[in-house]
Design an enzyme around this catalytic site. Structure first.
Site, PDB file in Angstrom:
ATOM      1  N   CYS A   2      -7.680   8.519  35.632  1.00 16.99           N
ATOM      2  CA  CYS A   2      -8.838   9.004  36.382  1.00 16.99           C
ATOM      3  C   CYS A   2      -9.928   9.522  35.436  1.00 16.99           C
ATOM      4  O   CYS A   2      -9.644   9.915  34.304  1.00 16.99           O
ATOM      5  CB  CYS A   2      -8.417  10.156  37.277  1.00 16.99           C
ATOM      6  SG  CYS A   2      -7.093   9.744  38.386  1.00 16.99           S
ATOM      7  N   ARG A  27     -11.523   3.182  31.250  1.00 20.03           N
ATOM      8  CA  ARG A  27     -10.268   3.924  31.216  1.00 20.03           C
ATOM      9  C   ARG A  27      -9.271   3.414  32.247  1.00 20.03           C
ATOM     10  O   ARG A  27      -8.105   3.797  32.227  1.00 20.03           O
ATOM     11  CB  ARG A  27     -10.535   5.414  31.450  1.00 20.03           C
ATOM     12  CG  ARG A  27     -11.539   5.983  30.465  1.00 20.03           C
ATOM     13  CD  ARG A  27     -11.708   7.449  30.649  1.00 20.03           C
ATOM     14  NE  ARG A  27     -10.492   8.158  30.319  1.00 20.03           N
ATOM     15  CZ  ARG A  27     -10.124   8.508  29.098  1.00 20.03           C
ATOM     16  NH1 ARG A  27     -10.900   8.211  28.087  1.00 20.03           N
ATOM     17  NH2 ARG A  27      -8.999   9.141  28.889  1.00 20.03           N
ATOM     18  N   TRP A  74      -7.229   6.578  39.527  1.00 25.32           N
ATOM     19  CA  TRP A  74      -6.115   5.680  39.181  1.00 25.32           C
ATOM     20  C   TRP A  74      -4.944   6.235  39.981  1.00 25.32           C
ATOM     21  O   TRP A  74      -4.444   7.324  39.696  1.00 25.32           O
ATOM     22  CB  TRP A  74      -5.864   5.755  37.679  1.00 25.32           C
ATOM     23  CG  TRP A  74      -4.864   4.790  37.158  1.00 25.32           C
ATOM     24  CD1 TRP A  74      -5.097   3.500  36.749  1.00 25.32           C
ATOM     25  CD2 TRP A  74      -3.470   5.030  36.924  1.00 25.32           C
ATOM     26  NE1 TRP A  74      -3.932   2.934  36.309  1.00 25.32           N
ATOM     27  CE2 TRP A  74      -2.921   3.842  36.404  1.00 25.32           C
ATOM     28  CE3 TRP A  74      -2.629   6.127  37.123  1.00 25.32           C
ATOM     29  CZ2 TRP A  74      -1.584   3.719  36.066  1.00 25.32           C
ATOM     30  CZ3 TRP A  74      -1.288   6.004  36.787  1.00 25.32           C
ATOM     31  CH2 TRP A  74      -0.785   4.809  36.262  1.00 25.32           C
ATOM     32  N   ASN A 100      -8.237  15.090  37.989  1.00 23.77           N
ATOM     33  CA  ASN A 100      -7.395  14.199  37.179  1.00 23.77           C
ATOM     34  C   ASN A 100      -6.068  14.907  36.988  1.00 23.77           C
ATOM     35  O   ASN A 100      -6.050  16.097  36.676  1.00 23.77           O
ATOM     36  CB  ASN A 100      -7.988  13.975  35.779  1.00 23.77           C
ATOM     37  CG  ASN A 100      -9.286  13.204  35.817  1.00 23.77           C
ATOM     38  OD1 ASN A 100      -9.710  12.736  36.862  1.00 23.77           O
ATOM     39  ND2 ASN A 100      -9.911  13.091  34.648  1.00 23.77           N
ATOM     40  N   GLY A 101      -4.965  14.184  37.100  1.00 22.27           N
ATOM     41  CA  GLY A 101      -3.648  14.793  36.876  1.00 22.27           C
ATOM     42  C   GLY A 101      -2.783  14.712  38.117  1.00 22.27           C
ATOM     43  O   GLY A 101      -3.045  13.895  39.023  1.00 22.27           O
ATOM     44  N   GLU A 481       4.549  -5.432  18.853  1.00 19.07           N
ATOM     45  CA  GLU A 481       3.151  -5.125  19.159  1.00 19.07           C
ATOM     46  C   GLU A 481       2.400  -6.389  19.606  1.00 19.07           C
ATOM     47  O   GLU A 481       1.606  -6.342  20.549  1.00 19.07           O
ATOM     48  CB  GLU A 481       2.479  -4.484  17.929  1.00 19.07           C
ATOM     49  CG  GLU A 481       0.997  -4.226  18.032  1.00 19.07           C
ATOM     50  CD  GLU A 481       0.592  -3.305  19.197  1.00 19.07           C
ATOM     51  OE1 GLU A 481       1.460  -2.688  19.819  1.00 19.07           O
ATOM     52  OE2 GLU A 481      -0.621  -3.251  19.487  1.00 19.07           O
ATOM     53  N   LYS A 485       0.566  -6.792  23.205  1.00 16.13           N
ATOM     54  CA  LYS A 485      -0.855  -7.155  23.384  1.00 16.13           C
ATOM     55  C   LYS A 485      -0.979  -8.290  24.382  1.00 16.13           C
ATOM     56  O   LYS A 485      -1.806  -8.257  25.279  1.00 16.13           O
ATOM     57  CB  LYS A 485      -1.479  -7.608  22.047  1.00 16.13           C
ATOM     58  CG  LYS A 485      -1.850  -6.545  21.071  1.00 16.13           C
ATOM     59  CD  LYS A 485      -2.982  -5.630  21.477  1.00 16.13           C
ATOM     60  CE  LYS A 485      -2.546  -4.492  22.309  1.00 16.13           C
ATOM     61  NZ  LYS A 485      -1.939  -3.339  21.723  1.00 16.13           N
ATOM     62  N   GLU A 488       0.010  -7.230  28.126  1.00 14.14           N
ATOM     63  CA  GLU A 488      -0.836  -6.289  28.868  1.00 14.14           C
ATOM     64  C   GLU A 488      -2.171  -6.877  29.302  1.00 14.14           C
ATOM     65  O   GLU A 488      -2.723  -6.442  30.294  1.00 14.14           O
ATOM     66  CB  GLU A 488      -0.988  -4.933  28.166  1.00 14.14           C
ATOM     67  CG  GLU A 488      -1.666  -4.899  26.862  1.00 14.14           C
ATOM     68  CD  GLU A 488      -1.706  -3.478  26.261  1.00 14.14           C
ATOM     69  OE1 GLU A 488      -1.554  -2.488  26.970  1.00 14.14           O
ATOM     70  OE2 GLU A 488      -1.914  -3.392  25.040  1.00 14.14           O
ATOM     71  N   HIS A 504      21.902 -13.116  19.624  1.00 16.32           N
ATOM     72  CA  HIS A 504      22.691 -12.177  20.429  1.00 16.32           C
ATOM     73  C   HIS A 504      22.168 -12.077  21.862  1.00 16.32           C
ATOM     74  O   HIS A 504      22.469 -11.120  22.547  1.00 16.32           O
ATOM     75  CB  HIS A 504      22.695 -10.800  19.759  1.00 16.32           C
ATOM     76  CG  HIS A 504      23.265 -10.841  18.380  1.00 16.32           C
ATOM     77  ND1 HIS A 504      24.611 -10.946  18.134  1.00 16.32           N
ATOM     78  CD2 HIS A 504      22.658 -10.865  17.167  1.00 16.32           C
ATOM     79  CE1 HIS A 504      24.822 -10.996  16.832  1.00 16.32           C
ATOM     80  NE2 HIS A 504      23.639 -10.952  16.222  1.00 16.32           N
ATOM     81  N   LYS A 603      -6.439   3.704  29.939  1.00 17.91           N
ATOM     82  CA  LYS A 603      -6.631   3.874  28.493  1.00 17.91           C
ATOM     83  C   LYS A 603      -5.806   5.026  27.965  1.00 17.91           C
ATOM     84  O   LYS A 603      -5.167   4.913  26.932  1.00 17.91           O
ATOM     85  CB  LYS A 603      -8.119   4.088  28.184  1.00 17.91           C
ATOM     86  CG  LYS A 603      -8.424   4.247  26.699  1.00 17.91           C
ATOM     87  CD  LYS A 603      -8.043   3.007  25.913  1.00 17.91           C
ATOM     88  CE  LYS A 603      -8.141   3.200  24.421  1.00 17.91           C
ATOM     89  NZ  LYS A 603      -7.407   2.159  23.676  1.00 17.91           N
TER      90      LYS A 603
HETATM   91  O1  M6R Z   1      -3.504   7.342  23.234  1.00 20.05           O
HETATM   92  P1  M6R Z   1      -2.127   6.957  22.792  1.00 20.05           P
HETATM   93  O2  M6R Z   1      -2.113   6.286  21.465  1.00 20.05           O
HETATM   94  O3  M6R Z   1      -1.153   8.090  22.824  1.00 20.05           O
HETATM   95  O4  M6R Z   1      -1.641   5.888  23.867  1.00 20.05           O
HETATM   96  C1  M6R Z   1      -0.334   5.388  23.846  1.00 20.05           C
HETATM   97  C2  M6R Z   1      -0.204   4.178  24.734  1.00 20.05           C
HETATM   98  O5  M6R Z   1      -0.480   4.525  26.070  1.00 20.05           O
HETATM   99  C3  M6R Z   1      -1.127   3.035  24.315  1.00 20.05           C
HETATM  100  O6  M6R Z   1      -0.910   2.664  22.998  1.00 20.05           O
HETATM  101  C4  M6R Z   1      -0.896   1.806  25.228  1.00 20.05           C
HETATM  102  O7  M6R Z   1       0.370   1.274  25.019  1.00 20.05           O
HETATM  103  C5  M6R Z   1      -1.984   0.750  24.977  1.00 20.05           C
HETATM  104  N1  M6R Z   1      -2.405   0.179  26.225  1.00 20.05           N
HETATM  105  C6  M6R Z   1      -1.532  -0.362  24.106  1.00 20.05           C
HETATM  106  O8  M6R Z   1      -2.478  -1.363  23.940  1.00 20.05           O
END
Ligand code: M6R
Length: 608
Positions: A2, A27, A74, A100-101, A481, A485, A488, A504, A603
Site C-alpha cells: 500500500c 510499489r 494491496w 498501510n499495514g 535468482e 526473476k 515473478e 536427485h 515492491k
Molecule cells: O526490500 P528487500 O530487499 O528486503 O525485499 C526483499 C524481497 O521482497 C525482494 O527482493 C523481492 O523478492 C523482489 N521482488 C525480487 O525481485
C-alpha cells in the site's frame, strides 16, 4: 504494498495527490482512492482499477480542497474492490483514514464497535481505526488518535483527517514507513519519499510510535503520551530524474543498465585511493569484528540470494562459518546465536517486515546487527548497530536487479575487510581482488552492449511452459535468482536448482517442453556442468547455456549460448546474473506483461 500520500497547503490538493499516487504505482496495488476536504465538505472517490481510471472519474467533477489523502491498496483483509479501497470513514463520515499495514486485533475491536452501534461498510481491518478514533473524538483529533492507538495491535502507517478539525493531517507509524515532506506553506505525508520529489527534498522520517500533527505551516511531533519529540530534517539525496524511466521502456531495463555505474560508485565510495577498504559511520568496533566466530545473514527474496553468495564469499575469504536464513524462518526458529556471532541483515528497502522481525529477534539475544541496505533512514538502518549502504539509487521496478548486484559488491568488500582484520588473506591477495572488482563494471557493459542476442534467444523460448535454472558452486544462488526473476515477471513456472541435485529429483521434469538454463561459465568444476548438459540433451531438454567467451567446446553440443566475458569464478556472480536478468526481462516484455508491476507482487513487503 500500500502507499500513502497526503497534502495540506494553499493549493488544490487533488492534482497533487493524483500525481503522488502515480509515483507510488510501482510499489504494487490493486485499488486506489482519494479524500479531499474543503473546510467541512468531504469528497471521496475510490476505484478497483488503475490510478488513471480514478483520475478519469475526477476530471468530470470540479473538486476543490486544500487538504487531501490518497492511497494505493494491496489487499490483505478483504478482496480488491471499490468498497474495500481506502480512505475509510466512521459512520458519521467525519473521521477519514488511510492505512498501510495490518491491524491484527481488528476482529475483536470490530465486535466491540458493532456493540456500540457502528455499521461497517467494508471487509477491511482499516475501517475499525476510523470508528475507533471517532469513538474517542472530543474536539481534538490527535488526542483521539492517541486513545485509539492504545487499543490497536499490529503494524500501521496512518494518515488521518477530520471534517471537524479540517486544518490538519495527523500521521502516525508503527512498523510501517511514513515521512513528512516539508514545503513552503504546504506539507505532505508520504509512505515513500520518491512520490513528493517534485515538491520538496526536505523530509522528516517518523519513528515508531511518533505522532505528527501536520498543518500547512508547521509540523509537530510527539510520542504516544503527548510529549514533544525533537525533529530531525533529512535531505533526500537523489533527484527526480532517478525515479523516471529516462528513455527506457521500463524501469527494470533502466535499472539493469545502471549496474556498471552502481558498482563503480560503490567501489569509489568504500575503497580509498590507496586501495584500503573503509566503511563510513561503522559503529561496530574492529576489536569485536576481529573476534567474531560466525556470521548469520538474514534476508528475503532477491536479498536472500545475494546472502547465499555472501556465504561463499565470506567463508572463502574469512574462513568462518556463515549461516543464511530467510527472515521469516529465523524469527520463529529459536536460532543459535552466541556472543561472538555477527548478524548481517540485507534488504533493498530496509522495510521488509520479516527481515525487521528477525533483526529484532537477534537484538533480543543481544547480538550485534550489521545491515546492508539501500534506503537511507529506513527502519532497518535505524534498528541496526551499523549499516553499509549499497548506494544503488532508487530501485523502482518490483523485480530487483541493481540492488542485488550492489548487495553482492558490498559483500565482496566486507569479506575482504574482515579478511584483512582477521589476517586470513594477504594484502597482496586483497589488492588483486579489488582490481578484479574494479574490472567488473566494464565486463557488465560488454554484456549489456550485446543484449540483442539475448532478446533473440528470449523470442525463441517465450512459449515454453516451464523453465529450470541450474548452477553450481558460487553460481548456484545465481540460478535461484535467475529463476526468481523469470517467474515473478513472466508468470512461467520456473525453478532454480544446484546442478548437482538434478539427478536427485528435477531430472524427472526434463523433456522437450522444458527449457533449461545452465550456468556453465569457466570453473574448476565446468566438467560437472558439462555432464549435466549431456544428461539434459539425452532427454531432449532445450538448453540455454551461459558460457565464458572462448569456450569452444560448448558450441559443439548447445545451440543457444550466451557468452560472457572471462572473470575469475569467485567473482563471476556479478557477471553471470546480467544475461539472466535480460532474458527474464525480454521474455516478459515480449509476452506483453507489465514488467515493472507484476501481478500480486509489491515492491516492499511491509506486512508478514
Ligand atoms: O526490500 P528487500 O530487499 O528486503 O525485499 C526483499 C524481497 O521482497 C525482494 O527482493 C523481492 O523478492 C523482489 N521482488 C525480487 O525481485
Amino acid at each position: 504494498m500500500c502507499g500513502i500520500i497526503g497534502y495540506i497547503g494553499n493549493k488544490n490538493s487533488m492534482p497533487i495527490i493524483i500525481e503522488g499516487l502515480k509515483k507510488l504505482e510501482y510499489r504494487g496495488y490493486d485499488s486506489t482512492g482519494i479524500a479531499i476536504l474543503d473546510k467541512d465538505k468531504l469528497f471521496i472517490a475510490k476505484c478497483k482499477s488503475r490510478i488513471s481510471d480514478l483520475e478519469g472519474l475526477l476530471k468530470k467533477r470540479n473538486i476543490l480542497g486544500a487538504v487531501g489523502l490518497g492511497h494505493t491498496r494491496w489487499a490483505t483483509h478483504g478482496k480488491p474492490s471499490k468498497v474495500n479501497a481506502h480512505p475509510h470513514t466512521d459512520r458519521f463520515k467525519r473521521i477519514i483514514v488511510v492505512h498501510n499495514g495490518i491491524i491484527e486485533n481488528f476482529n475483536n475491536l470490530k465486535k466491540d464497535l458493532e456493540k456500540d452501534g457502528c455499521k461497517f461498510a467494508s471487509e477491511t481491518d482499516t475501517e475499525v481505526v476510523a470508528h475507533l478514533i471517532s469513538k474517542f473524538y472530543k474536539g481534538n483529533l490527535e488526542d483521539a488518535v492517541r486513545k485509539a492507538l492504545r487499543k490497536i495491535k499490529g503494524s500501521y502507517a496512518l494518515g488521518i483527517i477530520s471534517r471537524d478539525d479540517p486544518d490538519k493531517i495527523v500521521a502516525v507509524r508503527h512498523d510501517s514507513p511514513l515521512a513528512i515532506g516539508l514545503g513552503k506553506q504546504e506539507n505532505f505525508i508520504v509512505s515513500d519519499v520518491s512520490a513528493i520529489l517534485n515538491h520538496t527534498k526536505k523530509v522528516i522520517y517518523l519513528h515508531d510510535d511518533q505522532i505528527a500533527v501536520v498543518t500547512k505551516d508547521a509540523v509537530q511531533i510527539s510520542d504516544l503520551k503527548g510529549n514533544t519529540v525533537p525533529k530531525k530534517v533529512d535531505t533526500i539525496s537523489y533527484d527526480i530524474e532517478e525515479v523516471q524511466k529516462g528513455g527506457f521502456a521500463h524501469f527494470m531495463l533502466k535499472e539493469i543498465y545502471e549496474q556498471p555505474q552502481v558498482l563503480s560508485r560503490i567501489i569509489s565510495h568504500y575503497v580509498t585511493a590507496e586501495g584500503a577498504i573503509r566503511f563510513e559511520s561503522f559503529n561496530i568496533e574492529s576489536s569485536f569484528l576481529k573476534k567474531i566466530e560466525n556470521l548469520v545473514i538474514i534476508a528475503c527474496g532477491t536479498a536472500y540470494h545475494a546472502s547465499l553468495i555472501g556465504k561463499y564469499i565470506i567463508e572463502s575469504f574469512v574462513r568462518i562459518p556463515v549461516g543464511v536464513d530467510f527472515g521469516s524462518e529465523f524469527r520463529y526458529r529459536n536460532p543459535v546465536m552466541r556472543e561472538k556471532t555477527l548478524v548481517i541483515a540485507i534488504s533493498q528497502s530496509g522495510e521488509t517486515a520479516d527481515t525487521l522481525a528477525a533483526v529484532r529477534e537477534a537484538k533480543k539475544n543481544k547480538v550485534k546487527v550489521l545491515s546492508i541496505c539501500n534506503v537511507l533512514g529506513s527502519s532497518l538502518t535505524r534498528e541496526s548497530d551499523a549499516t553499509i549502504y549499497t548506494h544503488a539509487g532508487p530501485e523502482i521496478s518490483v523485480a530487483s536487479t541493481k540492488a542485488y548486484t550492489a548487495q553482492i559488491m558490498v559483500l565482496y568488500l566486507l569479506g575482504l575487510y574482515l579478511a584483512e582484520l582477521k589476517k586470513t588473506l594477504s594484502k597482496n591477495h586483497i589488492n588483486k581482488a579489488i582490481d578484479v572488482l574494479k574490472s567488473i563494471p566494464s565486463k557488465q557493459e560488454e554484456i549489456l552492449g550485446n543484449s540483442r542476442n539475448i532478446k533473440e534467444i528470449a523470442k525463441k523460448h517465450l512459449h515454453f511452459g516451464a523453465f529450470l535454472y541450474l548452477g553450481r558452486n558460487i553460481n548456484f544462488p545465481t540460478a535461484l535468482e535467475g529463476a526468481l526473476k523469470l517467474k515473478e515477471i513472466s508468470y512461467i513456472p520456473t525453478e532454480g536448482y544446484a546442478a548437482g541435485e538434478m539427478k536427485h529429483g528435477p531430472i524427472a521434469l526434463i523433456d522437450e517442453y522444458r527449457a533449461v538454463v545452465c550456468i556453465a561459465n569457466d570453473s574448476f568444476i565446468f566438467n560437472k556442468m558439462a555432464s549435466n548438459i549431456q544428461e539434459i540433451l539425452a532427454r531432449q531438454g532445450k538448453i540455454i547455456a551461459i558460457a565464458t567467451s572462448g569456450n569452444k567446446q560448448i558450441k559443439d553440443y548447445v545451440k543457444e549460448v550466451i557468452f560472457i566475458p572471462r572473470v575469475d569464478e569467485q567473482f563471476s556472480p556479478l557477471i553471470t546474473i546480467i544475461p539472466l536478468q535480460l532474458l527474464a526481462y525480454y521474455i516478459a516484455s515480449l509476452k506483453g506483461y507489465d514488467v515493472d508491476k507484476p501481478r500480486n507482487l509489491a515492491k516492499s513487503v511491509t506486512v508478514e
